[in-house]
Design a protein around this motif. Structure first.
Motif, PDB file in Angstrom:
ATOM      1  N   MET A  50       0.833  -1.202   0.000  1.00 53.03           N
ATOM      2  CA  MET A  50       0.000   0.000   0.000  1.00 53.03           C
ATOM      3  C   MET A  50       0.870   1.256   0.000  1.00 53.03           C
ATOM      4  SD  MET A  50      -2.796   1.110   2.813  1.00 53.03           S
ATOM      5  CE  MET A  50      -2.586   2.719   3.527  1.00 53.03           C
ATOM      6  N   VAL A  51       0.457   2.218  -0.789  1.00 52.97           N
ATOM      7  CA  VAL A  51       1.214   3.455  -0.893  1.00 52.97           C
ATOM      8  C   VAL A  51       0.534   4.515  -0.027  1.00 52.97           C
ATOM      9  CG1 VAL A  51       2.072   5.190  -2.481  1.00 52.97           C
ATOM     10  CG2 VAL A  51       1.801   2.825  -3.248  1.00 52.97           C
ATOM     11  N   MET A  52       1.328   5.217   0.775  1.00 49.07           N
ATOM     12  CA  MET A  52       0.771   6.286   1.594  1.00 49.07           C
ATOM     13  C   MET A  52       0.926   7.609   0.866  1.00 49.07           C
ATOM     14  SD  MET A  52      -0.408   4.957   4.298  1.00 49.07           S
ATOM     15  CE  MET A  52      -0.624   6.413   5.337  1.00 49.07           C
ATOM     16  N   LEU A  53       0.080   8.557   1.167  1.00 52.32           N
ATOM     17  CA  LEU A  53       0.229   9.889   0.608  1.00 52.32           C
ATOM     18  C   LEU A  53       1.440  10.543   1.270  1.00 52.32           C
ATOM     19  CD1 LEU A  53      -1.372  11.540  -1.442  1.00 52.32           C
ATOM     20  CD2 LEU A  53      -2.625  12.569   0.453  1.00 52.32           C
ATOM     21  N   PRO A  54       2.494  10.837   0.524  1.00 48.89           N
ATOM     22  CA  PRO A  54       3.678  11.443   1.132  1.00 48.89           C
ATOM     23  C   PRO A  54       3.317  12.773   1.802  1.00 48.89           C
ATOM     24  CG  PRO A  54       4.134  10.727  -1.106  1.00 48.89           C
ATOM     25  CD  PRO A  54       2.659  10.611  -0.910  1.00 48.89           C
ATOM     26  N   ASP A  55       4.092  13.107   2.832  1.00 48.48           N
ATOM     27  CA  ASP A  55       3.767  14.274   3.647  1.00 48.48           C
ATOM     28  C   ASP A  55       3.628  15.544   2.834  1.00 48.48           C
ATOM     29  OD1 ASP A  55       3.729  12.655   5.782  1.00 48.48           O
ATOM     30  OD2 ASP A  55       5.769  13.154   6.487  1.00 48.48           O
ATOM     31  N   LYS A  56       4.542  15.759   1.863  1.00 50.55           N
ATOM     32  CA  LYS A  56       4.468  17.060   1.186  1.00 50.55           C
ATOM     33  C   LYS A  56       3.226  17.155   0.294  1.00 50.55           C
ATOM     34  CE  LYS A  56       8.369  15.722  -1.819  1.00 50.55           C
ATOM     35  NZ  LYS A  56       9.672  16.175  -2.310  1.00 50.55           N
ATOM     36  N   ILE A  57       2.764  16.016  -0.206  1.00 53.50           N
ATOM     37  CA  ILE A  57       1.524  16.055  -0.985  1.00 53.50           C
ATOM     38  C   ILE A  57       0.342  16.280  -0.044  1.00 53.50           C
ATOM     39  CG2 ILE A  57       0.023  14.793  -2.583  1.00 53.50           C
ATOM     40  CD1 ILE A  57       2.450  13.319  -3.612  1.00 53.50           C
ATOM     41  N   ALA A  58       0.366  15.573   1.077  1.00 53.63           N
ATOM     42  CA  ALA A  58      -0.704  15.750   2.068  1.00 53.63           C
ATOM     43  C   ALA A  58      -0.758  17.194   2.547  1.00 53.63           C
ATOM     44  CB  ALA A  58      -0.484  14.799   3.239  1.00 53.63           C
ATOM     45  N   ALA A  59       0.420  17.789   2.751  1.00 50.15           N
ATOM     46  CA  ALA A  59       0.489  19.169   3.216  1.00 50.15           C
ATOM     47  C   ALA A  59      -0.104  20.122   2.185  1.00 50.15           C
ATOM     48  CB  ALA A  59       1.949  19.542   3.514  1.00 50.15           C
ATOM     49  N   TRP A  60       0.136  19.803   0.925  1.00 46.84           N
ATOM     50  CA  TRP A  60      -0.399  20.661  -0.146  1.00 46.84           C
ATOM     51  C   TRP A  60      -1.924  20.633  -0.127  1.00 46.84           C
ATOM     52  CZ3 TRP A  60      -3.087  19.486  -4.752  1.00 46.84           C
ATOM     53  CH2 TRP A  60      -3.178  20.538  -5.675  1.00 46.84           C
ATOM     54  N   PHE A  61      -2.493  19.438   0.025  1.00 48.69           N
ATOM     55  CA  PHE A  61      -3.948  19.289   0.157  1.00 48.69           C
ATOM     56  C   PHE A  61      -4.467  20.137   1.311  1.00 48.69           C
ATOM     57  CE2 PHE A  61      -3.989  15.694  -2.689  1.00 48.69           C
ATOM     58  CZ  PHE A  61      -5.302  15.616  -3.125  1.00 48.69           C
ATOM     59  N   THR A  62      -3.827  19.963   2.484  1.00 43.33           N
ATOM     60  CA  THR A  62      -4.272  20.656   3.687  1.00 43.33           C
ATOM     61  C   THR A  62      -4.178  22.163   3.499  1.00 43.33           C
ATOM     62  OG1 THR A  62      -3.198  18.839   4.813  1.00 43.33           O
ATOM     63  CG2 THR A  62      -4.094  20.589   6.201  1.00 43.33           C
TER      64      THR A  62
ATOM     65  N   PRO B  54     -12.938   9.813  -0.634  1.00 49.28           N
ATOM     66  CA  PRO B  54     -12.717   8.420  -0.245  1.00 49.28           C
ATOM     67  C   PRO B  54     -12.199   7.561  -1.412  1.00 49.28           C
ATOM     68  CG  PRO B  54     -14.844   9.191   0.578  1.00 49.28           C
ATOM     69  CD  PRO B  54     -14.269  10.298  -0.262  1.00 49.28           C
ATOM     70  N   HIS B  55     -12.766   7.741  -2.602  1.00 46.59           N
ATOM     71  CA  HIS B  55     -12.327   6.871  -3.705  1.00 46.59           C
ATOM     72  C   HIS B  55     -10.898   7.188  -4.149  1.00 46.59           C
ATOM     73  CE1 HIS B  55     -14.303  10.234  -5.922  1.00 46.59           C
ATOM     74  NE2 HIS B  55     -13.257  10.091  -6.714  1.00 46.59           N
ATOM     75  N   GLN B  56     -10.459   8.440  -3.906  1.00 47.54           N
ATOM     76  CA  GLN B  56      -9.070   8.776  -4.239  1.00 47.54           C
ATOM     77  C   GLN B  56      -8.118   8.040  -3.300  1.00 47.54           C
ATOM     78  OE1 GLN B  56      -9.501  13.067  -4.053  1.00 47.54           O
ATOM     79  NE2 GLN B  56      -9.526  13.216  -6.296  1.00 47.54           N
ATOM     80  N   LEU B  57      -8.514   7.951  -2.041  1.00 50.07           N
ATOM     81  CA  LEU B  57      -7.674   7.220  -1.073  1.00 50.07           C
ATOM     82  C   LEU B  57      -7.691   5.717  -1.363  1.00 50.07           C
ATOM     83  CD1 LEU B  57      -8.553   9.249   2.140  1.00 50.07           C
ATOM     84  CD2 LEU B  57      -6.433   9.316   0.791  1.00 50.07           C
ATOM     85  N   THR B  58      -8.879   5.218  -1.767  1.00 47.25           N
ATOM     86  CA  THR B  58      -8.960   3.799  -2.124  1.00 47.25           C
ATOM     87  C   THR B  58      -8.001   3.479  -3.274  1.00 47.25           C
ATOM     88  OG1 THR B  58     -11.295   3.911  -1.548  1.00 47.25           O
ATOM     89  CG2 THR B  58     -10.557   1.922  -2.690  1.00 47.25           C
ATOM     90  N   MET B  59      -7.958   4.362  -4.254  1.00 44.50           N
ATOM     91  CA  MET B  59      -7.059   4.149  -5.396  1.00 44.50           C
ATOM     92  C   MET B  59      -5.611   4.079  -4.920  1.00 44.50           C
ATOM     93  SD  MET B  59      -8.789   3.805  -8.190  1.00 44.50           S
ATOM     94  CE  MET B  59      -7.760   4.209  -9.616  1.00 44.50           C
ATOM     95  N   LEU B  60      -5.301   4.903  -3.921  1.00 41.15           N
ATOM     96  CA  LEU B  60      -3.945   4.920  -3.370  1.00 41.15           C
ATOM     97  C   LEU B  60      -3.658   3.595  -2.660  1.00 41.15           C
ATOM     98  CD1 LEU B  60      -1.815   7.149  -3.454  1.00 41.15           C
ATOM     99  CD2 LEU B  60      -2.599   7.903  -1.219  1.00 41.15           C
ATOM    100  N   GLN B  61      -4.677   3.134  -1.881  1.00 39.35           N
ATOM    101  CA  GLN B  61      -4.496   1.868  -1.164  1.00 39.35           C
ATOM    102  C   GLN B  61      -4.366   0.696  -2.131  1.00 39.35           C
ATOM    103  OE1 GLN B  61      -8.003   2.118   1.187  1.00 39.35           O
ATOM    104  NE2 GLN B  61      -7.112   3.676   2.530  1.00 39.35           N
ATOM    105  N   GLN B  62      -5.047   0.797  -3.257  1.00 37.98           N
ATOM    106  CA  GLN B  62      -5.045  -0.307  -4.229  1.00 37.98           C
ATOM    107  C   GLN B  62      -3.944  -0.139  -5.277  1.00 37.98           C
ATOM    108  OE1 GLN B  62      -7.020  -2.981  -4.471  1.00 37.98           O
ATOM    109  NE2 GLN B  62      -8.376  -2.576  -2.744  1.00 37.98           N
TER     110      GLN B  62
END
Lengths: 228, 799
Positions: free
Chosen positions: B1-13, B21-29
């Motif tokens: 499973m791939v996690m959202l790297p911090d700098k990408i997560a920070a950009w979102f925030t 939810p489906h975007q996170l599912t795609m990441l998990q899959q």
């Protein structure tokens, strides 16, 4: 025979629905631009593998005209072969077929730009041919009179949906349509044909029967057409 | 499973966003070998597809291609590049993103093969081309993910079959490459999944929340739509009001000609000078790019467009979509509506503008279907062999072929999973020597076998193969440009249209009236003709067919006693039809006959869809020809066939005898224009005749001869040739569609109502403005030709 009769330099000629020209008084049949071996040349030069049946089909149509009219002379007005190598590559069966059609009549090959130079086939080979007041050559010459030629594969559009190969005739000359099966056509409104034909030229459309119309012309700018 | 790297997560925030939810599912899959996301438009589908790529490339990515993104539209690839580059720059990710389409420059394309970016955005055709180069193995060696966007649209056509063949090669070049499909809402997601995954592997499907229902209505106009015709220009004042009320409005049309006419009149009525532009596929690239740039910059209040903007393009602040003309297909309508308000969980807003009264009925039927989520769709059969031949040739251009290995590889492409070895061998034979019964080409084989491998006899053939790649066959077109040295290119028109022009004729191009001056080197030269009236519309665009489901809804609607759900004008029109003739019924066939404009007419309201109605036209006119009724032509729509001719049909019922229609299909249909058009398309795909690439056209005397001649010749001398088999298959499922004629015959079961009338009926009127009239080359045409010729000769004083 559903043809269209007209006079050129005193000779009564008939344009036939097949695209051949018949000179009744001399029992002479004229065909132009057979382009035999076109698929062979395309395969050799471009790698395009067209259905290799056009020589068969063209010869069959020529055979039918010969059977119907029993001409004393047959004149091929140039570009009879798509190139000289295509002439050399004719199959045994097609060579025999040609020989059978040539038997018992005079056969003239006028050379064209695709097939300049001598052929290894029977018949007489000529750069051009004169008979009576008529001159037979492949490409029309500007100042000629009583001239019969081919080369351009003329086509005419009459209505939006009717485009057909045609003869072009005026008081000085006639240009034949191409007789070969795989041959395109040149719209008679385009440059060279518009220049070489006189203002009173008519186009004789081939089809189930031959239909004469005034030769379609590209209209000059400014004289806009309302009938489109 | 791939996690959202911090700098990408920070950009979102930082932007106050959170991933769906489906975007996170795609990441998990992310590691799933084949993954399909089904999400409504505006659901952040594309970002969902790219998130795993961005996550994997976030830290010190290795050089080389990581993700290949494929979209059906060039414009979409360019759009995604913009949308992806912004966050990548803002997050400061070390990722190189480039696009590659037919519009990409030659030097850029060369460099991309040698030094590919991390993310390459392209189209199925450009991918096929990339795979035909000798260095394809190197270009794609490190490929990790393939994203196929708008896969539901690709799956409906040969482009999808070609793409799946390309993916089978990619999986061979880059084992372990993961496939991701992004799809709009479809009726059968599992079928799309099977299409995407390598056969027989499974596909994991992720379904996003479908979101709120769209706000979709018919536009209220003070004037009713015209009795007939297309274009919806009657609605222009109301449309302008709507444009003023919204930030950006997209105005969709079904054809380019209609878009041009509408745009011109909209502009004439635009007293405030609101910035409005036009965008469609026939305009020159420079023109289109200007419009696209202005749209992205938010400078435009409205864009008049066609299907070119149909798919997934997310350009700025579109808050209203207007569909002019009936949408023909509920799925497409839902797609177009999705263009408005690209914010998840906000209903998108759309207005339908029926172009005429019949389309009012069709629009209402489509609206009801969309609200009921009743999407339409027909399953496709196995992959066609013309596409397969093209693929084999492209593979031969890339390098020597091992037949066994290629066969195994091709069978992993879902559309070709059931391909037999015999069919494969026939296609290989065609590629190698033309596959003719007469073996004339032994000397010039295109492919020769050396050391067990098939390779090009003449390496120069590769160039020709590459030039002819692709499965989109347009009509032949010629370029249009302004007269004079370095004249500005304006776009293109159909060759058939160009041939009918005489100097002085005026037509619309890119919203302006131009005047035809001359045809030079296969380019139409025009001059500007400001203020002039265009005499002729420029081109036929795509013609969509109304789906079976929609047709059935319309027939059911006709049976209502009154129509409170329809606007008064349309209800009155239907009532009028009921009075002067009658309305078609689901289990009967209505046939009307009437004279009009010096010709006799017959209309058969079969409601069998455009293709089947066209076949019906061919079969009926043939029988009329045999009976000496001199038919001259016909035109077919989704609901009716209109035939005109010189003689009146007094008893039409026998024309519809099922056995005679079937016999007609077997015996003579193969000689007609529809079959020839079908043949031409396949002949281009297999490379028998060259595609007309601009600039490559033969000029002057050596005009190309028509593919009709090749068809006639093969039919006569080699009727079982591969290409003839393909043509028959294609015609039965596509253009001929005899299946729907059988369906109609069973439905009506001999119940035919003939109405002999004295004038055009209300329901028949729109048929007279349909494009795509097909002439009958029979006795009737000979008679017209003879009459026309006689008149012309007389006028010229030559008779």
């Amino acid at each position: 025979m559903n043809g269209h009769e007209f006079t050129l330099a005193g000779a009564r000629l008939t344009a036939l629905p097949s695209g051949a020209l018949w000179w009744g008084a001399r029992r002479m049949l004229v065909v132009s631009d057979l382009h035999l071996g076109k698929s062979d040349r395309a395969a050799r030069r471009t790698g395009a593998l067209l259905p290799p049946y056009e020589t068969e089909d063209t010869l069959a149509r020529l055979d039918a005209d010969i059977a119907a009219l029993a001409p004393a002379s047959l004149l091929c007005l140039g570009d009879s072969f798509d190139d000289l190598a295509a002439a050399d590559a004719l199959s045994e069966a097609h060579l025999l077929w040609l020989a059978r059609m040539m038997a018992g009549r005079r056969w003239l090959w006028v050379e064209g730009n695709h097939d300049p130079g001598p052929l290894t086939l029977g018949g007489t080979h000529l750069a051009e041919h004169r008979e009576g007041d008529l001159t037979f050559r492949h490409i029309a010459e500007t100042d000629a009179t009583g001239e019969v030629s081919g080369h351009y594969h003329p086509k005419a559009r009459v209505a939006a949906s009717i485009v057909r190969p045609c003869f072009l005739a005026d008081e000085r000359r006639v240009i034949l349509p191409s007789y070969g099966t795989y041959t395109g056509g040149l719209d008679c409104r385009s440059g060279p044909l518009a220049e070489v034909m006189g203002p009173d030229a008519i186009a004789l459309l081939v089809g189930p029967k031959v239909t004469p119309v005034p030769m379609p012309r590209a209209q000059s700018v400014g004289k806009s057409s309302t009938a489109s | 499973m791939v996690m959202l790297p911090d700098k990408i997560a920070a950009w979102f925030t930082g932007r106050g966003w959170s991933a769906h939810p489906h975007q996170l599912t795609m990441l998990q899959q992310a590691d799933t070998p084949a993954l399909l996301l089904v999400a409504p438009t505006g659901g952040g589908k594309t970002l969902a597809g790219f998130l795993p790529t961005l996550a994997e490339l976030a830290d010190n990515p290795a050089p080389g291609l990581h993700t290949l993104y494929i979209s059906p539209l060039k414009a979409l690839a360019a759009d995604i590049k913009r949308n992806l580059t912004t966050p990548v720059q803002q997050i400061d990710l070390p990722i190189r993103i480039e696009d590659r389409t037919g519009d990409t420059s030659y030097t850029q394309r060369r460099r991309q093969r040698a030094d590919p970016p991390h993310i390459l955005l392209t189209t199925p055709e450009s991918l096929a081309l990339l795979l035909s180069y000798e260095d394809a193995g190197r270009t794609f060696a490190g490929l990790s993910r393939v994203i196929v966007d708008e896969i539901h649209a690709l799956a409906e056509s040969k482009r999808g079959d070609q793409l799946m063949l390309a993916l089978s090669r990619l999986s061979a070049l880059a084992p372990g490459v993961r496939r991701v499909g992004l799809s709009a809402t479809v009726e059968d997601p599992a079928a799309i999944g099977r299409f995407l995954a390598p056969h027989p592997e499974p596909c994991h499907i992720v379904s996003a929340d479908p979101g709120p229902d769209p706000d979709i209505r018919m536009l209220d106009t003070p004037d009713p739509p015209p009795w007939a015709g297309g274009g919806g220009r009657y609605a222009i004042p109301t449309v302008l009001t709507e444009i003023r009320r919204h930030r950006t409005t997209l105005i969709f049309h079904n054809t380019r000609a209609q878009a041009e006419l509408f745009f011109r009149d909209l502009w004439l009525a635009n007293d405030e000078g609101l910035p409005i532009a036009i965008h469609h596929g026939s305009l020159a690239r420079e023109q289109r790019q200007k419009v696209e740039a202005a749209m992205v910059a938010g400078e435009l209040r409205a864009i008049v467009c066609t299907g070119t903007l149909d798919l997934g393009i997310d350009w700025g602040d579109v808050d209203l979509v207007i569909q002019v003309g009936a949408p023909k297909n509920v799925k497409r309508l839902v797609q177009r509506i999705g263009r408005a308000n690209h914010r998840y969980n906000a209903p998108s807003k759309a207005l339908l503008v029926p172009a005429n009264r019949f389309e009012v009925v069709e629009c209402i039927a489509a609206l009801e279907a969309a609200k009921a989520h009743d999407l339409d769709g027909d399953p496709r059969g196995p992959g066609p062999r013309d596409v397969l031949v093209q693929h084999i040739l492209a593979m031969a251009a890339a390098g020597p072929i091992d037949a066994d290995a290629l066969f195994a590889e091709i069978r992993t492409a879902a559309p070709y999973a059931a391909l037999t070895r015999a069919d494969f061998d026939a296609c290989l034979d065609f590629a190698a020597n033309g596959g003719y019964a007469l073996k004339a080409y032994d000397r010039y084989q295109r492919l020769v076998q050396k050391g067990g491998l098939w390779q090009l006899r003449d390496p120069r053939t590769a160039q020709r193969i590459r030039m002819n790649l692709g499965t989109i066959i347009g009509t032949e077109t010629v370029k249009v440009r302004l007269r004079g040295r370095g004249g500005q290119p304006l776009g293109e028109v159909e060759e058939g249209f160009a041939a009918t022009l005489t100097p002085g004729d005026t037509f619309l191009m890119g919203g302006e009236v131009v005047r035809y001056e001359s045809l030079r080197e296969m380019t139409v030269e025009v001059s500007r003709n400001r203020g002039g009236e265009p005499k002729i519309a420029a081109f036929n665009g795509t013609k969509f067919a109304t789906s079976t489901q929609l047709s059935q809804r319309i027939l059911r609607m006709f049976q209502q006693k009154s129509w409170p759900n329809l606007p008064d004008h349309t209800a009155e029109w239907l009532m009028l039809q009921r009075e002067v003739s009658k309305l078609p019924e689901p289990d009967r066939l209505l046939v009307e006959t009437f004279p009009h404009d010096g010709r006799e007419h017959l209309v058969a309201y079969g409601f069998a869809g455009r293709n089947a109605q066209q076949t019906l036209g061919l079969l009926l006119t043939h029988r009329m020809e045999v009976q000496g009724l001199n038919p001259l032509g016909f035109v077919a729509t989704d609901y009716a066939t209109l035939i005109w001719g010189l003689d009146r049909v007094d008893t039409p019922a026998p024309l519809f005898a099922p056995d005679d229609l079937r016999e007609g299909l077997e015996t003579w249909l193969h000689g007609n224009a529809v079959m020839k058009r079908t043949f031409r398309n396949s002949a281009i795909i297999v490379g028998l005749i060259d595609r007309n690439t601009p600039g490559k056209r033969k000029t002057g005397r050596q005009a190309t001869f028509s593919s009709d001649i090749l068809y006639d010749t093969l039919r006569k001398y080699d009727p079982d040739h591969l290409l003839m088999q393909i043509t028959r298959e294609e015609a039965l499922k596509g253009l001929v569609d005899f299946g729907r004629i059988e369906e109609m015959l069973a439905r009506i079961n001999g119940r035919i109502d003939h109405k002999a009338l004295t004038r055009v009926t209300p329901l028949a009127a729109p048929l007279f403005l349909e494009p795509g009239r097909i002439p009958i080359k029979g006795a009737g045409q000979e008679r017209i030709l003879a009459d026309t010729a006689a008149r012309l000769m007389e006028e010229a004083g030559l008779a």
